[in-house]
Design a protein around this motif. Sequence first.
Motif, PDB file in Angstrom:
ATOM      1  N   ALA A   1     -21.670  29.780   5.110  1.00  0.00           N
ATOM      2  CA  ALA A   1     -22.659  28.696   5.198  1.00  0.00           C
ATOM      3  C   ALA A   1     -23.583  28.888   6.386  1.00  0.00           C
ATOM      4  N   ALA A   2     -23.023  29.341   7.508  1.00  0.00           N
ATOM      5  CA  ALA A   2     -23.839  29.574   8.696  1.00  0.00           C
ATOM      6  C   ALA A   2     -24.866  30.670   8.435  1.00  0.00           C
ATOM      7  N   ALA A   3     -24.451  31.720   7.721  1.00  0.00           N
ATOM      8  CA  ALA A   3     -25.377  32.808   7.388  1.00  0.00           C
ATOM      9  C   ALA A   3     -26.487  32.294   6.477  1.00  0.00           C
ATOM     10  N   ALA A   4     -26.142  31.434   5.535  1.00  0.00           N
ATOM     11  CA  ALA A   4     -27.144  30.857   4.634  1.00  0.00           C
ATOM     12  C   ALA A   4     -28.178  30.068   5.433  1.00  0.00           C
ATOM     13  N   ARG A   5     -27.716  29.257   6.356  1.00  0.00           N
ATOM     14  CA  ARG A   5     -28.638  28.471   7.191  1.00  0.00           C
ATOM     15  C   ARG A   5     -29.552  29.383   7.999  1.00  0.00           C
TER      16      ARG A   5
ATOM     17  N   ALA B   1     -34.416  31.482   9.993  1.00  0.00           N
ATOM     18  CA  ALA B   1     -35.073  32.563  10.723  1.00  0.00           C
ATOM     19  C   ALA B   1     -36.040  33.376   9.874  1.00  0.00           C
ATOM     20  N   LEU B   2     -35.720  33.534   8.572  1.00  0.00           N
ATOM     21  CA  LEU B   2     -36.508  34.425   7.730  1.00  0.00           C
ATOM     22  C   LEU B   2     -37.215  33.725   6.570  1.00  0.00           C
ATOM     23  N   ASN B   3     -36.887  32.447   6.366  1.00  0.00           N
ATOM     24  CA  ASN B   3     -37.489  31.676   5.269  1.00  0.00           C
ATOM     25  C   ASN B   3     -37.154  32.283   3.902  1.00  0.00           C
ATOM     26  N   TYR B   4     -35.959  32.844   3.776  1.00  0.00           N
ATOM     27  CA  TYR B   4     -35.512  33.409   2.505  1.00  0.00           C
ATOM     28  C   TYR B   4     -35.044  32.297   1.568  1.00  0.00           C
ATOM     29  N   ARG B   5     -35.163  32.575   0.290  1.00  0.00           N
ATOM     30  CA  ARG B   5     -34.494  31.726  -0.689  1.00  0.00           C
ATOM     31  C   ARG B   5     -32.998  32.035  -0.606  1.00  0.00           C
ATOM     32  N   ILE B   6     -32.175  30.989  -0.762  1.00  0.00           N
ATOM     33  CA  ILE B   6     -30.737  31.161  -0.556  1.00  0.00           C
ATOM     34  C   ILE B   6     -29.960  30.888  -1.841  1.00  0.00           C
ATOM     35  N   ALA B   7     -29.219  31.895  -2.302  1.00  0.00           N
ATOM     36  CA  ALA B   7     -28.342  31.748  -3.464  1.00  0.00           C
ATOM     37  C   ALA B   7     -26.911  31.604  -2.958  1.00  0.00           C
ATOM     38  N   LEU B   8     -26.338  30.442  -3.176  1.00  0.00           N
ATOM     39  CA  LEU B   8     -25.001  30.113  -2.664  1.00  0.00           C
ATOM     40  C   LEU B   8     -23.956  30.283  -3.753  1.00  0.00           C
ATOM     41  N   VAL B   9     -22.949  31.107  -3.479  1.00  0.00           N
ATOM     42  CA  VAL B   9     -21.929  31.422  -4.485  1.00  0.00           C
ATOM     43  C   VAL B   9     -20.540  31.088  -3.952  1.00  0.00           C
ATOM     44  N   ALA B  10     -19.803  30.277  -4.695  1.00  0.00           N
ATOM     45  CA  ALA B  10     -18.424  29.928  -4.347  1.00  0.00           C
ATOM     46  C   ALA B  10     -17.809  29.195  -5.537  1.00  0.00           C
ATOM     47  N   ARG B  11     -16.558  28.805  -5.393  1.00  0.00           N
ATOM     48  CA  ARG B  11     -15.867  28.171  -6.517  1.00  0.00           C
ATOM     49  C   ARG B  11     -15.973  26.649  -6.529  1.00  0.00           C
ATOM     50  N   ARG B  12     -16.287  26.039  -5.397  1.00  0.00           N
ATOM     51  CA  ARG B  12     -16.354  24.577  -5.347  1.00  0.00           C
ATOM     52  C   ARG B  12     -17.808  24.116  -5.331  1.00  0.00           C
ATOM     53  N   LEU B  13     -18.258  23.544  -6.420  1.00  0.00           N
ATOM     54  CA  LEU B  13     -19.643  23.108  -6.550  1.00  0.00           C
ATOM     55  C   LEU B  13     -20.014  22.074  -5.498  1.00  0.00           C
ATOM     56  N   LYS B  14     -19.118  21.163  -5.171  1.00  0.00           N
ATOM     57  CA  LYS B  14     -19.424  20.105  -4.210  1.00  0.00           C
ATOM     58  C   LYS B  14     -19.823  20.688  -2.865  1.00  0.00           C
ATOM     59  N   ASP B  15     -19.061  21.679  -2.382  1.00  0.00           N
ATOM     60  CA  ASP B  15     -19.379  22.286  -1.098  1.00  0.00           C
ATOM     61  C   ASP B  15     -20.703  23.048  -1.165  1.00  0.00           C
ATOM     62  N   LEU B  16     -20.926  23.734  -2.280  1.00  0.00           N
ATOM     63  CA  LEU B  16     -22.184  24.453  -2.463  1.00  0.00           C
ATOM     64  C   LEU B  16     -23.372  23.491  -2.448  1.00  0.00           C
ATOM     65  N   GLN B  17     -23.214  22.383  -3.133  1.00  0.00           N
ATOM     66  CA  GLN B  17     -24.297  21.407  -3.217  1.00  0.00           C
ATOM     67  C   GLN B  17     -24.591  20.798  -1.854  1.00  0.00           C
ATOM     68  N   ASN B  18     -23.530  20.579  -1.059  1.00  0.00           N
ATOM     69  CA  ASN B  18     -23.723  20.000   0.271  1.00  0.00           C
ATOM     70  C   ASN B  18     -24.569  20.901   1.163  1.00  0.00           C
ATOM     71  N   ILE B  19     -24.250  22.200   1.196  1.00  0.00           N
ATOM     72  CA  ILE B  19     -25.008  23.116   2.048  1.00  0.00           C
ATOM     73  C   ILE B  19     -26.406  23.335   1.484  1.00  0.00           C
ATOM     74  N   ALA B  20     -26.536  23.353   0.144  1.00  0.00           N
ATOM     75  CA  ALA B  20     -27.857  23.494  -0.473  1.00  0.00           C
ATOM     76  C   ALA B  20     -28.733  22.299  -0.101  1.00  0.00           C
ATOM     77  N   ASN B  21     -28.180  21.113  -0.173  1.00  0.00           N
ATOM     78  CA  ASN B  21     -28.934  19.904   0.188  1.00  0.00           C
ATOM     79  C   ASN B  21     -29.365  19.945   1.650  1.00  0.00           C
ATOM     80  N   GLU B  22     -28.477  20.417   2.508  1.00  0.00           N
ATOM     81  CA  GLU B  22     -28.786  20.500   3.939  1.00  0.00           C
ATOM     82  C   GLU B  22     -29.947  21.464   4.195  1.00  0.00           C
ATOM     83  N   ILE B  23     -29.890  22.637   3.569  1.00  0.00           N
ATOM     84  CA  ILE B  23     -30.942  23.642   3.756  1.00  0.00           C
ATOM     85  C   ILE B  23     -32.273  23.138   3.189  1.00  0.00           C
TER      86      ILE B  23
END
Length: 271
Positions: free
Chosen positions: A20-24, A29-51
């Motif tokens: 998650a820290a790397a995604a942020r 720093a680079l304004n990249y689009r971020i593709a978040l991959v993991a097994r728990r959708l809730k956690d993925l959605q939380n970090i996606a919402n934050e970013i």
Amino acid sequence: MEGRPIFIVAGVGTATGTGAAAAREFSRALNYRIALVARRLKDLQNIANEINAAGGEAFPFPLKAYTREEIVAVFQAVRKKWPDSRIKAALWNASQWSRIPFLDVKEEDIQKSVQINIVAAFAWSQEAIKAMLEPSQNQSTSDSQPGGTLLFTGASSSTRGAASFATFAAGKHGLRALSQSLAREFGKQGIHVAHVVIDGTILTKTVQRMFGGKKQVVQTPGETDDDENWLEDPTRRLDPASIAKAYVYLHLQDKSAWTLELDMRPAKEHF
């Protein structure tokens, strides 16, 4: 015109660790689009919402398990989501941690370690490299040209096998060997492959829950400090945000001086 580059990361966990820290950081720093991959959708959605709330662009790509079929499907979904963008950086941060006395190890324990740390990492690497090598219709910028960075999160067990860590060390040794082979095979094609040895405890919510208020599991030889608040000492554990900055640094390295392996540890870690 191609869209902004994509950073894809596997292993986001509870959204408080390295993935998650790397995604942020790649977003900030680079304004990249971020593709978040993991097994728990809730956690993925939380970090996606934050970013996204911070002005970035992130999207969750959950999978049921780290199998070849699921990993292939994730990369296809990323292409469909952002058809105008290229994957320029990929991080394999997923892991199967285990601490089992050797005589208690079962075959299924070995298979779990091998599946995540080796088999799934192979599939991830193949899909990431194929995406990075895809020809582009626009060769006007470096971000639109074939190539990219493939990163692997290693551990102390990547280079040495500690007591009761045989299954974990076997898997992590395999991951390290994979990164070395890929670096030698694809460096000439513009893909920077780097393995990062994380030698120490990373401060996450899970670690705080497991070890907060307890004495450090592995004490530095000769050290008499039994402080139960050691997780609050930045010289005795790693900060995910600091690790993430190192990942961005690796990605931005000039082709004349690529790092194959980087090891990081807190100042007071014994090694």
